[in-house]
Design a protein around this motif. Structure first.
Motif, PDB file in Angstrom:
ATOM      1  N   ASN A  88      40.678  54.453  37.454  1.00 57.90           N
ATOM      2  CA  ASN A  88      40.530  53.066  37.023  1.00 57.90           C
ATOM      3  C   ASN A  88      41.228  52.131  38.005  1.00 57.90           C
ATOM      4  OD1 ASN A  88      40.107  50.717  35.382  1.00 57.90           O
ATOM      5  ND2 ASN A  88      42.237  50.912  34.712  1.00 57.90           N
ATOM      6  N   LEU A  89      40.441  51.244  38.622  1.00 57.41           N
ATOM      7  CA  LEU A  89      41.000  50.223  39.506  1.00 57.41           C
ATOM      8  C   LEU A  89      40.892  48.828  38.901  1.00 57.41           C
ATOM      9  CD1 LEU A  89      39.917  51.199  43.142  1.00 57.41           C
ATOM     10  CD2 LEU A  89      42.094  51.599  41.984  1.00 57.41           C
ATOM     11  N   ASP A  90      40.593  48.753  37.618  1.00 63.53           N
ATOM     12  CA  ASP A  90      40.467  47.459  36.943  1.00 63.53           C
ATOM     13  C   ASP A  90      41.750  47.173  36.172  1.00 63.53           C
ATOM     14  OD1 ASP A  90      39.786  45.181  35.629  1.00 63.53           O
ATOM     15  OD2 ASP A  90      37.958  45.965  34.702  1.00 63.53           O
ATOM     16  N   PRO A  91      42.570  46.230  36.636  1.00 60.86           N
ATOM     17  CA  PRO A  91      43.839  45.945  35.946  1.00 60.86           C
ATOM     18  C   PRO A  91      43.653  45.260  34.601  1.00 60.86           C
ATOM     19  CG  PRO A  91      43.495  44.389  37.732  1.00 60.86           C
ATOM     20  CD  PRO A  91      42.401  45.401  37.840  1.00 60.86           C
ATOM     21  N   ARG A 105      46.830  50.267  36.172  1.00 65.70           N
ATOM     22  CA  ARG A 105      47.723  49.577  35.243  1.00 65.70           C
ATOM     23  C   ARG A 105      49.114  50.190  35.218  1.00 65.70           C
ATOM     24  NH1 ARG A 105      44.324  49.858  29.870  1.00 65.70           N
ATOM     25  NH2 ARG A 105      44.338  52.021  30.605  1.00 65.70           N
ATOM     26  N   GLU A 106      49.246  51.410  35.748  1.00 61.59           N
ATOM     27  CA  GLU A 106      50.578  51.984  35.907  1.00 61.59           C
ATOM     28  C   GLU A 106      51.343  51.282  37.026  1.00 61.59           C
ATOM     29  OE1 GLU A 106      49.973  56.077  36.617  1.00 61.59           O
ATOM     30  OE2 GLU A 106      49.171  56.511  34.611  1.00 61.59           O
ATOM     31  N   LEU A 107      50.598  50.657  37.931  1.00 61.00           N
ATOM     32  CA  LEU A 107      51.206  49.896  39.028  1.00 61.00           C
ATOM     33  C   LEU A 107      51.348  48.426  38.670  1.00 61.00           C
ATOM     34  CD1 LEU A 107      52.116  49.731  42.047  1.00 61.00           C
ATOM     35  CD2 LEU A 107      49.703  49.296  42.600  1.00 61.00           C
ATOM     36  N   CYS A 128      46.453  40.980  41.446  1.00 64.35           N
ATOM     37  CA  CYS A 128      46.619  42.413  41.169  1.00 64.35           C
ATOM     38  C   CYS A 128      46.031  43.263  42.288  1.00 64.35           C
ATOM     39  CB  CYS A 128      45.955  42.769  39.842  1.00 64.35           C
ATOM     40  SG  CYS A 128      46.774  42.103  38.375  1.00 64.35           S
ATOM     41  N   MET A 129      44.841  42.889  42.762  1.00 65.86           N
ATOM     42  CA  MET A 129      44.197  43.680  43.798  1.00 65.86           C
ATOM     43  C   MET A 129      44.929  43.558  45.126  1.00 65.86           C
ATOM     44  SD  MET A 129      42.040  45.033  41.909  1.00 65.86           S
ATOM     45  CE  MET A 129      41.220  46.052  43.138  1.00 65.86           C
ATOM     46  N   GLU A 130      45.486  42.392  45.411  1.00 70.32           N
ATOM     47  CA  GLU A 130      46.288  42.245  46.628  1.00 70.32           C
ATOM     48  C   GLU A 130      47.575  43.056  46.523  1.00 70.32           C
ATOM     49  OE1 GLU A 130      46.756  38.044  47.017  1.00 70.32           O
ATOM     50  OE2 GLU A 130      44.864  37.788  48.124  1.00 70.32           O
ATOM     51  N   HIS A 131      48.117  43.144  45.317  1.00 70.89           N
ATOM     52  CA  HIS A 131      49.306  43.979  45.110  1.00 70.89           C
ATOM     53  C   HIS A 131      48.960  45.454  45.328  1.00 70.89           C
ATOM     54  CE1 HIS A 131      53.292  44.946  43.541  1.00 70.89           C
ATOM     55  NE2 HIS A 131      52.729  45.869  42.773  1.00 70.89           N
ATOM     56  N   LEU A 132      47.780  45.857  44.891  1.00 67.12           N
ATOM     57  CA  LEU A 132      47.325  47.225  45.149  1.00 67.12           C
ATOM     58  C   LEU A 132      47.226  47.481  46.644  1.00 67.12           C
ATOM     59  CD1 LEU A 132      46.011  49.967  44.394  1.00 67.12           C
ATOM     60  CD2 LEU A 132      43.820  48.751  44.288  1.00 67.12           C
TER      61      LEU A 132
END
Length: 318
Positions: A88-91, A105-107, A128-132
């Motif tokens: 899952n890459l959807d925060p 979501r663990e990140l 969120c995606m930039e944080h990933l």
């Protein structure tokens, strides 16, 4: 110069032609009739999904109803005794109908970002995606260490189209995977209801082409929700479209001031000939298997597997 860079330059030239084709007199607030011809999809109308498989050719694939697609794919693979891990890459995701192997979501989660930073849904998702992206070498690498070379991974991505056509976050994400010897393919999901109207069809094609140019990856374009389609005969007109027919239909739906724009759009779809949609009916196992075989072909999954040879005992002499 690579083929992908040539395609990108060609696409940019087509975009410039689009800009020149628009009559400046039409740059006004359109009336209700001309509003029917807007091309670009509203937010969440076109969804993309990255899946990825890891074999000796580590692979990935990327595409409306994305969670339903992931769930059906997982159930199908389980039925045929094929192991698949869904990431899952959807925060902003809330619940799943399948086991989640890795969870962004663990990140970081969208709810936490909106609460602590005061961002809206779209701004929070981009954050969120930039944080990933900033944690690819830490969080992602640590998670991927739990899987072997022949494990098959599917990345369920957020549905916002701007992540695939404008913001470079997912482009950087797949490039990171490729540096780790993953082969990546994108599965682009488009609601089959888009195929009932030529302007919606052009909208979906433009969004798909934008993602293809941005990500520079093999694409499998899928028509989802085929079980809801009532006019399948009309749907066939868009599975293998011809530019003259598209142009004729566009001119019927649009005011005369858009004639030049219609011509360039129809030529753009016809010239590239890269946007072909595969109908997916989740009620049919054969349909799911066909889509899966297309993805496997793109990522060359299983081509390096050893041939299994069964040993037989020689018959004893009487």
């Amino acid at each position: 110069m690579t083929r992908s860079s040539l395609a990108e330059r060609r696409f940019k030239r087509q975009v410039q032609r689009l800009k020149r084709a628009v009559d400046p007199k039409s740059w006004h607030r359109p009336d209700e009739e001309s509003m029917q011809g807007l091309y670009w999809p509203a937010k969440d109308e076109s969804r993309l999904r990255l899946s990825k498989a890891r074999s000796k050719y580590r692979s990935a694939d990327a595409n409306f109803a994305k969670s339903t697609y992931c769930s059906s794919l997982y159930q199908h693979c389980e039925a045929v005794q094929r192991t698949v891990h869904i990431v899952n890459l959807d925060p902003a995701a809330e619940k799943f109908d399948y086991p989640v192997a890795m969870d962004i979501r663990e990140l970081i989660s969208l709810d936490d970002v909106m609460e602590e930073l005061g961002f809206g849904p779209n701004g929070g998702l981009i954050y969120c995606m930039e944080h990933l992206q900033e944690n690819l070498d830490d969080w992602l690498e640590e998670e991927l260490e739990n899987y072997l070379d022949d494990d098959y991974l599917v990345f369920d991505c957020p549905g916002q189209i701007e992540l695939f056509s404008h913001v470079p976050v997912l482009k950087n994400f797949v490039e990171h995977l490729q540096r780790k010897n993953f082969k990546v393919c994108v599965v682009y999901l488009l609601d089959s209801q888009f195929m009932t109207d030529v302007t919606k069809y052009i909208s979906g094609c433009m969004a798909s082409l934008s993602a293809m140019v941005q990500l520079e990856l093999p694409h499998v374009n899928i028509l989802s929700k085929m079980d809801l389609v009532t006019d399948r005969r009309g749907l066939k007109n868009y599975l293998n479209p011809e530019a003259p027919i598209l142009l004729s239909q566009l001119n019927q739906h649009m005011p005369p001031s858009f004639a030049k724009l219609n011509k360039v759009l129809a030529e753009l779809v016809d010239d590239f000939s890269m946007v072909n949609f595969v109908p997916l009916d989740l009620r049919k196992e054969s349909s799911i298997q066909y889509v899966l075989s297309l993805i496997d072909n793109c990522i060359q999954y299983g081509e390096d597997a050893d041939v299994k040879i069964r040993d037989f005992d020689e018959p004893e002499d009487d």
